[in-house]
Design an enzyme around this catalytic site. Sequence first.
Site, PDB file in Angstrom:
ATOM      1  N   LYS A 114       0.879  -1.180   0.000  1.00  0.00           N
ATOM      2  CA  LYS A 114       0.000   0.000   0.000  1.00  0.00           C
ATOM      3  C   LYS A 114       0.910   1.222   0.000  1.00  0.00           C
ATOM      4  CE  LYS A 114      -4.010   1.865   2.399  1.00  0.00           C
ATOM      5  NZ  LYS A 114      -3.612   3.246   2.586  1.00  0.00           N
ATOM      6  N   ARG A 135      -8.390  12.295  -6.144  1.00  0.00           N
ATOM      7  CA  ARG A 135      -9.531  11.498  -5.704  1.00  0.00           C
ATOM      8  C   ARG A 135     -10.640  12.380  -5.133  1.00  0.00           C
ATOM      9  NH1 ARG A 135     -10.795   9.370  -0.685  1.00  0.00           N
ATOM     10  NH2 ARG A 135     -12.338   7.715  -0.851  1.00  0.00           N
ATOM     11  N   GLU A 170      -1.127   5.752  -7.380  1.00  0.00           N
ATOM     12  CA  GLU A 170      -0.741   6.510  -6.193  1.00  0.00           C
ATOM     13  C   GLU A 170       0.476   7.365  -6.541  1.00  0.00           C
ATOM     14  OE1 GLU A 170      -2.732   6.108  -3.703  1.00  0.00           O
ATOM     15  OE2 GLU A 170      -1.708   6.678  -1.847  1.00  0.00           O
ATOM     16  N   LYS A 286      -6.687  -8.059  -1.879  1.00  0.00           N
ATOM     17  CA  LYS A 286      -7.882  -7.879  -2.714  1.00  0.00           C
ATOM     18  C   LYS A 286      -8.323  -9.204  -3.327  1.00  0.00           C
ATOM     19  CE  LYS A 286      -6.030  -3.523  -4.456  1.00  0.00           C
ATOM     20  NZ  LYS A 286      -5.373  -2.855  -5.568  1.00  0.00           N
ATOM     21  N   CYS A 420      15.258  30.088  27.945  1.00  0.00           N
ATOM     22  CA  CYS A 420      16.292  31.097  28.159  1.00  0.00           C
ATOM     23  C   CYS A 420      15.605  32.450  27.993  1.00  0.00           C
ATOM     24  CB  CYS A 420      17.413  30.947  27.129  1.00  0.00           C
ATOM     25  SG  CYS A 420      18.485  32.402  27.068  1.00  0.00           S
ATOM     26  N   CYS A 425      20.129  36.386  23.311  1.00  0.00           N
ATOM     27  CA  CYS A 425      20.898  35.137  23.274  1.00  0.00           C
ATOM     28  C   CYS A 425      21.197  34.797  21.808  1.00  0.00           C
ATOM     29  CB  CYS A 425      20.081  34.029  23.925  1.00  0.00           C
ATOM     30  SG  CYS A 425      20.772  32.388  23.691  1.00  0.00           S
TER      31      CYS A 425
END
Length: 660
Positions: A114, A135, A170, A286, A420, A425
């Site tokens: 996947k 999608r 994908e 599947k 701090c 600084c």
Amino acid sequence: MNKSDAQKRSEELSKLLNEYSYQYYVLDNPEISDYDFDMFMQELKDLEEQFPELITPASPTQRVGGMALNKFEKVNHAVQMLSLQDVFSFEQVESFVQKCHDELTDAEFSVEPKIDGLSVSLEYENGIFTRGSTRGDGFVGEDVTANLRTIRSIPLKIDNAPEFLEVRGEVYMPQESFFSLVEQQELKGDVLFKNPRNAAAGSLRQKDSKITAKRRLDIFIFNVQQVNGRSYDTHTQSLDDLKAMGFKVLPSYKICREASEIKAEIDRIGNERAKFGFDIDGVVIKVNRLSQRDIMGSTSKTPKWAVAYKYPPEEKETKLLDIEVNVGRTGAITPVAVFEPILLAGTSVSRAVLHNQDFIDEKDIRIGDIIVVRKAGEIIPEVLRSVSHEECSFKFNLPALCPVCGTPSVRDDGESVLRCPNVACPAQLLKNMIHFASKNAMDIDGLGEANMKLFVESGMVKSPADLYILKKEQIIALERFGEKSAQNLIDAIEASKRNEADRLIFGLGIRNIGQKAATLLCEKFGGIDELLTAGKDEISSIEGFGDVMADSVFNALRESHTIELIRRLKEYGVNMSYSKKTVGDSRFSGLTFVLTGTLPTMKRDEAKALIERFGGKVSGSVSKKTSFLVAGEEAGSKLVKAQELGIEILTEDELLEKTK
Ligand code: IVH
């Protein structure tokens, strides 16, 4: 060359370049050198320049991105893009397999990795790539054709194609591309993508396809959605055919029959995933025979013929070698675990956050211990626990003094973080300066981390205001700068003076005030002058602002160094007002929204702030009173409940549309 010769040659070149791209990007086995490839491409570009009528959408030259879009068109998916039912244990996989065996004769399964990216549909008419879309909610997505065209492994033209074909795949960002992108973002001082999936989503939803083209996305195709002029008995047969057509199909799909075979494949993929070079987040199982899928059927969102097994987040043991102390932009002093490098989710890690002293004490984590580190898709891994103290282990305590400037650290009431308090600084100064100039703040091009370090370390810049009095000669005197780059920087600094004031407020780096909050402040008060005189109550009356945020702004604007900084910035001509101030728009008043799943681009907090800005309410659970459910990827039970109650479901885009 005359037109007909040019046409012939351009067809030849297209064919050659397509073949080489296929070898390189799909088979990972190039047969010519990059140089030769570039030469052929240049020849085709030259021809197309001479005869623009030869340019077709399927030409290999069309992969570099084109004109930016204002918005993405909607695409109605002819075949719903279903999601998957997740399962988290092998027992659940077994019961799915059992159910299939009960209902089907001789059931077989395709077992596949996947891929962790985002789902897209690609449509081909007579072999030409005509449209690609996201999608969305499964029914309606967005047209991202121009962006998809930039992905080299997507064929723009298929020989021997069926007359119509829609495939689903994908899109993902390979880990290597992701790490080099993050490296560049770090250098430029941009906000970093959290993980390859976010980076892929952000890149694919770019309105400017030239940016997508630079992001080196890739794709794995995993399904035939529709096909005219060809038919398949099984899913794996269709994948074989897609492979033959030149698609980059999933790296593996194994036919299994029994649960034990499936388990072996899940284990194999799990053991090898670190070597893949891309992220996976599970294994899909599947039913393979397409006719049997119809028997199993689907729910409104997911097929009953498939499940997604999700691996637990990877955890590993290692030895804690040291705890370093980091001072952040807001002065937060945080412990960072340094351990023997381990491979997690495909990358070597040797550092992880330890949050604060309480975290270390509660878990009794000691230097020298064997610890467990986890990485759940995020860049920054975390230490989960200590497994054992070793003989040499010793306790760690955060220092009482800031390790960078030596100022005694403080712990604010009710907070676990040590800080701090010294605004000068050096650790804070550099980080503050980088933040001030960063993309989402004052957006000063050319002032990323490396250059800013030069300015701060040379002592030329001790405050953001100092940037505005820099002289070109001073910049040229620094290594890395020449006449032109110094002038560019001066111009970029000058241009930043005209920014809207919300960028400045964000750039001030006030604790708890992010980009969205800075904009909300500007929308309410119209600019810095008004904000300086605003009362605490007025600030906390902004929707989405709690007392902590209001206190933070109110107090920061009363600190002498902030007052002085604003005074100087004003003196040097930095814009203090906000022209986009909107009059109270409460179009969502009386409406309740619920958010679920991962939205493509917005974080939960952003979506919430947006809804609240327009007077809407955001609730955590779905009920009859819910007006809208805003659903993203992998929405779960809330979506099911909303559907049962007939509540209107919105995608992120539809929500955004409502606020236009
Ligand atoms: S099949 C109807 N197979 O996972 C079948 N999906 O969580 C629907 N995904 O939106 C999906 N790799 O984007 C399938 N080998 C694979 C997959 C895969 C990744 C994604 C897909 C889907 C999401 C569901």
